[in-house]
Write a protein that holds these residues in place. Structure first.
Motif, PDB file in Angstrom:
ATOM      1  N   TYR A  98      12.756  20.420  42.934  1.00 58.18           N
ATOM      2  CA  TYR A  98      13.474  21.604  42.469  1.00 58.18           C
ATOM      3  C   TYR A  98      14.662  21.876  43.388  1.00 58.18           C
ATOM      4  O   TYR A  98      14.608  21.611  44.596  1.00 58.18           O
ATOM      5  CB  TYR A  98      12.565  22.839  42.489  1.00 58.18           C
ATOM      6  CG  TYR A  98      11.418  22.789  41.516  1.00 58.18           C
ATOM      7  CD1 TYR A  98      11.510  23.400  40.266  1.00 58.18           C
ATOM      8  CD2 TYR A  98      10.230  22.139  41.845  1.00 58.18           C
ATOM      9  CE1 TYR A  98      10.449  23.358  39.363  1.00 58.18           C
ATOM     10  CE2 TYR A  98       9.170  22.081  40.960  1.00 58.18           C
ATOM     11  CZ  TYR A  98       9.283  22.694  39.725  1.00 58.18           C
ATOM     12  OH  TYR A  98       8.227  22.645  38.835  1.00 58.18           O
ATOM     13  N   GLN A  99      15.731  22.432  42.787  1.00 59.26           N
ATOM     14  CA  GLN A  99      16.767  23.030  43.601  1.00 59.26           C
ATOM     15  C   GLN A  99      16.162  24.252  44.294  1.00 59.26           C
ATOM     16  O   GLN A  99      15.206  24.856  43.796  1.00 59.26           O
ATOM     17  CB  GLN A  99      17.938  23.490  42.721  1.00 59.26           C
ATOM     18  CG  GLN A  99      18.583  22.411  41.877  1.00 59.26           C
ATOM     19  CD  GLN A  99      19.609  21.592  42.646  1.00 59.26           C
ATOM     20  OE1 GLN A  99      19.733  21.690  43.862  1.00 59.26           O
ATOM     21  NE2 GLN A  99      20.338  20.748  41.926  1.00 59.26           N
ATOM     22  N   LEU A 100      16.684  24.620  45.461  1.00 61.56           N
ATOM     23  CA  LEU A 100      16.231  25.843  46.105  1.00 61.56           C
ATOM     24  C   LEU A 100      16.787  27.053  45.366  1.00 61.56           C
ATOM     25  O   LEU A 100      17.918  27.027  44.858  1.00 61.56           O
ATOM     26  CB  LEU A 100      16.687  25.883  47.559  1.00 61.56           C
ATOM     27  CG  LEU A 100      16.047  24.878  48.514  1.00 61.56           C
ATOM     28  CD1 LEU A 100      16.605  25.075  49.920  1.00 61.56           C
ATOM     29  CD2 LEU A 100      14.540  25.005  48.519  1.00 61.56           C
ATOM     30  N   GLN A 134       6.146  15.896  54.967  1.00 58.01           N
ATOM     31  CA  GLN A 134       4.702  16.112  55.035  1.00 58.01           C
ATOM     32  C   GLN A 134       4.321  17.369  54.266  1.00 58.01           C
ATOM     33  O   GLN A 134       4.952  18.425  54.427  1.00 58.01           O
ATOM     34  CB  GLN A 134       4.280  16.243  56.504  1.00 58.01           C
ATOM     35  CG  GLN A 134       2.822  15.976  56.756  1.00 58.01           C
ATOM     36  CD  GLN A 134       2.544  15.722  58.234  1.00 58.01           C
ATOM     37  OE1 GLN A 134       3.396  15.902  59.088  1.00 58.01           O
ATOM     38  NE2 GLN A 134       1.336  15.288  58.532  1.00 58.01           N
ATOM     39  N   VAL A 135       3.300  17.272  53.395  1.00 57.97           N
ATOM     40  CA  VAL A 135       2.916  18.385  52.541  1.00 57.97           C
ATOM     41  C   VAL A 135       1.406  18.380  52.326  1.00 57.97           C
ATOM     42  O   VAL A 135       0.784  17.314  52.268  1.00 57.97           O
ATOM     43  CB  VAL A 135       3.658  18.299  51.182  1.00 57.97           C
ATOM     44  CG1 VAL A 135       3.302  17.031  50.439  1.00 57.97           C
ATOM     45  CG2 VAL A 135       3.386  19.516  50.315  1.00 57.97           C
ATOM     46  N   LEU A 166      13.258  21.279  47.120  1.00 53.55           N
ATOM     47  CA  LEU A 166      11.854  21.663  47.201  1.00 53.55           C
ATOM     48  C   LEU A 166      11.025  20.605  46.486  1.00 53.55           C
ATOM     49  O   LEU A 166      11.263  20.302  45.318  1.00 53.55           O
ATOM     50  CB  LEU A 166      11.628  23.023  46.540  1.00 53.55           C
ATOM     51  CG  LEU A 166      10.190  23.550  46.582  1.00 53.55           C
ATOM     52  CD1 LEU A 166       9.799  23.928  48.009  1.00 53.55           C
ATOM     53  CD2 LEU A 166      10.028  24.754  45.655  1.00 53.55           C
ATOM     54  N   TYR A 167      10.048  20.021  47.203  1.00 54.34           N
ATOM     55  CA  TYR A 167       9.116  19.065  46.602  1.00 54.34           C
ATOM     56  C   TYR A 167       7.790  19.781  46.380  1.00 54.34           C
ATOM     57  O   TYR A 167       7.256  20.426  47.299  1.00 54.34           O
ATOM     58  CB  TYR A 167       8.913  17.852  47.508  1.00 54.34           C
ATOM     59  CG  TYR A 167       7.857  16.899  47.003  1.00 54.34           C
ATOM     60  CD1 TYR A 167       8.160  15.917  46.075  1.00 54.34           C
ATOM     61  CD2 TYR A 167       6.538  17.007  47.444  1.00 54.34           C
ATOM     62  CE1 TYR A 167       7.193  15.045  45.590  1.00 54.34           C
ATOM     63  CE2 TYR A 167       5.556  16.147  46.972  1.00 54.34           C
ATOM     64  CZ  TYR A 167       5.888  15.177  46.045  1.00 54.34           C
ATOM     65  OH  TYR A 167       4.915  14.330  45.569  1.00 54.34           O
ATOM     66  N   GLY A 207       0.338  21.589  47.529  1.00 53.01           N
ATOM     67  CA  GLY A 207       1.306  22.486  48.154  1.00 53.01           C
ATOM     68  C   GLY A 207       2.748  22.114  47.848  1.00 53.01           C
ATOM     69  O   GLY A 207       3.041  21.333  46.936  1.00 53.01           O
ATOM     70  N   GLU A 208       3.649  22.682  48.615  1.00 51.60           N
ATOM     71  CA  GLU A 208       5.071  22.430  48.456  1.00 51.60           C
ATOM     72  C   GLU A 208       5.733  22.391  49.827  1.00 51.60           C
ATOM     73  O   GLU A 208       5.215  22.940  50.808  1.00 51.60           O
ATOM     74  CB  GLU A 208       5.713  23.509  47.581  1.00 51.60           C
ATOM     75  CG  GLU A 208       5.606  24.907  48.153  1.00 51.60           C
ATOM     76  CD  GLU A 208       6.157  25.967  47.216  1.00 51.60           C
ATOM     77  OE1 GLU A 208       6.063  25.780  45.986  1.00 51.60           O
ATOM     78  OE2 GLU A 208       6.679  26.993  47.714  1.00 51.60           O
ATOM     79  N   VAL A 209       6.895  21.736  49.884  1.00 48.89           N
ATOM     80  CA  VAL A 209       7.602  21.631  51.147  1.00 48.89           C
ATOM     81  C   VAL A 209       9.099  21.555  50.877  1.00 48.89           C
ATOM     82  O   VAL A 209       9.544  20.904  49.930  1.00 48.89           O
ATOM     83  CB  VAL A 209       7.130  20.390  51.948  1.00 48.89           C
ATOM     84  CG1 VAL A 209       7.393  19.102  51.180  1.00 48.89           C
ATOM     85  CG2 VAL A 209       7.799  20.324  53.312  1.00 48.89           C
ATOM     86  N   VAL A 210       9.873  22.263  51.698  1.00 52.43           N
ATOM     87  CA  VAL A 210      11.330  22.147  51.640  1.00 52.43           C
ATOM     88  C   VAL A 210      11.725  20.899  52.411  1.00 52.43           C
ATOM     89  O   VAL A 210      11.373  20.739  53.579  1.00 52.43           O
ATOM     90  CB  VAL A 210      12.018  23.391  52.232  1.00 52.43           C
ATOM     91  CG1 VAL A 210      13.539  23.189  52.281  1.00 52.43           C
ATOM     92  CG2 VAL A 210      11.679  24.630  51.420  1.00 52.43           C
TER      93      VAL A 210
END
Length: 363
Positions: free
Chosen positions: A65-67, A29-30, A102-103, A34-37
């Motif tokens: 993305y990679q963290l 959920q985002v 990371l999305y 925004g962004e969400v791990v």
């Protein structure tokens, strides 16, 4: 020599019998823009096994993305590391036992009627690789798939009383609680014994079809109303189904239809919102594909498998034995919370054709 052969055979057998890990389907959920791990929830029955996650299908409307090393190890910002631009890509998460990405949503963004995105991943335990799992990305609401008809008929069709696949009629105005909606009418009657024997349905577009297993445990909602027609009890098509869910590939390509009987609900033509529980114990029945047999309550495996391979979703429009005009608005597949409820026992394959579930629904 024989002893060495037996040891090799035993090792091979042990590998063959090792339980394959599962890439569990999940929901992220985002907020818009925004962004969400996202944790990729792999599961392995072999206790203590370290799992490696691999992205196998990228999202189409956001980025992965990679963290960053500092966020992975210590939880500090910035979260964003190297962008994942190709598949397969192995997830590099420095935190022990974690498999996270990371999305990120586009900077210019808004939440619409339905889910944001999807991507897929696998996990492996250094011996066996899982079948891909799906991550469904949604906004702050819980309406994962929806048709609100704010901009048109959204490729909904009418089936059963005119040329197959005819587009619904769209109305860009308000009528009571309906605001921008579609409708259908009885275009033809097939009279038998003084009654119309043909039924017509609203047929859902492709976005409601395919793999929708994540909605198991949620609900299906829609609003209906009628402009005309005799909805007195003596004139209703009582022995029929309000909703039909069909999966052509289910039951080893024999096909499975699950229906919600109209007798389990009521409709007198006035505006009404229907809410159907998306579980096998929610009042649904399975078609035996034999007119001599009665419809029966589906199993958990039946229900999850149908939702995991939907070929058609139909909502009844023909409620009476004569002419009527019926409107439809705000069709939604949703969940009460942004969490997947698909049980482990139905996740052996993405289409749930490998399923060992028994008993009723548990969240």
């Amino acid at each position: 020599m024989i002893g060495k052969f037996l040891l090799l055979a035993a090792a091979s057998l042990s590998t063959a019998l090792a339980a394959a890990p599962l890439s569990l389907h999940s929901v992220a959920q985002v907020s818009a823009g925004g962004e969400v791990v996202v944790t990729l929830p792999g599961y392995d029955s072999d206790i203590g096994t370290q799992l490696t996650a691999v992205i196998t299908k990228l999202p189409t409307d956001g980025k992965l993305y990679q963290l960053s090393d500092v966020h992975s190890k210590y939880g500090y910002d910035p979260k964003k590391g190297v962008e994942i631009t190709s598949v397969p890509t192995t997830i590099v998460d420095a935190a022990t036992g974690k498999t996270r990405v990371l999305y990120v949503r586009p900077s210019v963004d808004r939440e619409g009627a339905g889910e944001f995105d999807r991507f897929e991943y696998t996990v492996d335990d250094q011996t066996v690789t899982s079948i891909a799992g799906t991550v469904v990305v949604v906004g702050d609401g819980v309406n994962f798939i929806a048709s609100d008809f704010s901009a048109g008929g959204e490729s909904w069709t009418v089936e059963g009383n005119r040329v197959g696949g005819s587009a619904v009629s769209f109305e860009a105005s308000s009528r009571g609680s309906l605001n921008h909606y579609v409708y259908g009418t009885d275009d033809s009657l097939n009279m038998e014994g003084g009654n119309d024997s043909d039924l017509w349905y609203f047929n859902a577009p492709s976005k409601f079809l395919g793999w929708q297993g994540v909605y198991y445990g949620g609900e299906m909602k829609f609003t209906m109303s009628s402009f005309s027609g005799d909805f007195s009890s003596s004139n209703l098509n009582a022995d029929t189904y309000l909703v039909k869910l069909f999966c052509a590939q289910c039951d080893t390509n024999k096909g499975v239809t699950i229906g919600f009987p109209l007798s389990a609900s009521s409709f007198d033509g006035s505006t009404k919102t229907f809410s159907l529980s998306m579980v096998e114990s929610g009042g649904w029945l399975r078609d035996p594909e034999n007119t001599l047999e009665a419809w029966t309550v589906p199993t958990k495996c039946d229900f999850v498998e149908v939702l995991s391979g939907l070929t058609s979703v139909q909502i009844l429009g023909d409620f009476t034995k004569w002419y009527e005009s019926v409107s439809l608005d705000d069709v939604v597949f949703k969940k009460g919370t942004a969490v997947s409820s698909i049980p482990f026992c139905a996740q052996g394959t993405p289409d749930a054709s490998t399923c060992s579930c028994s008993g009723g629904f548990t969240s």
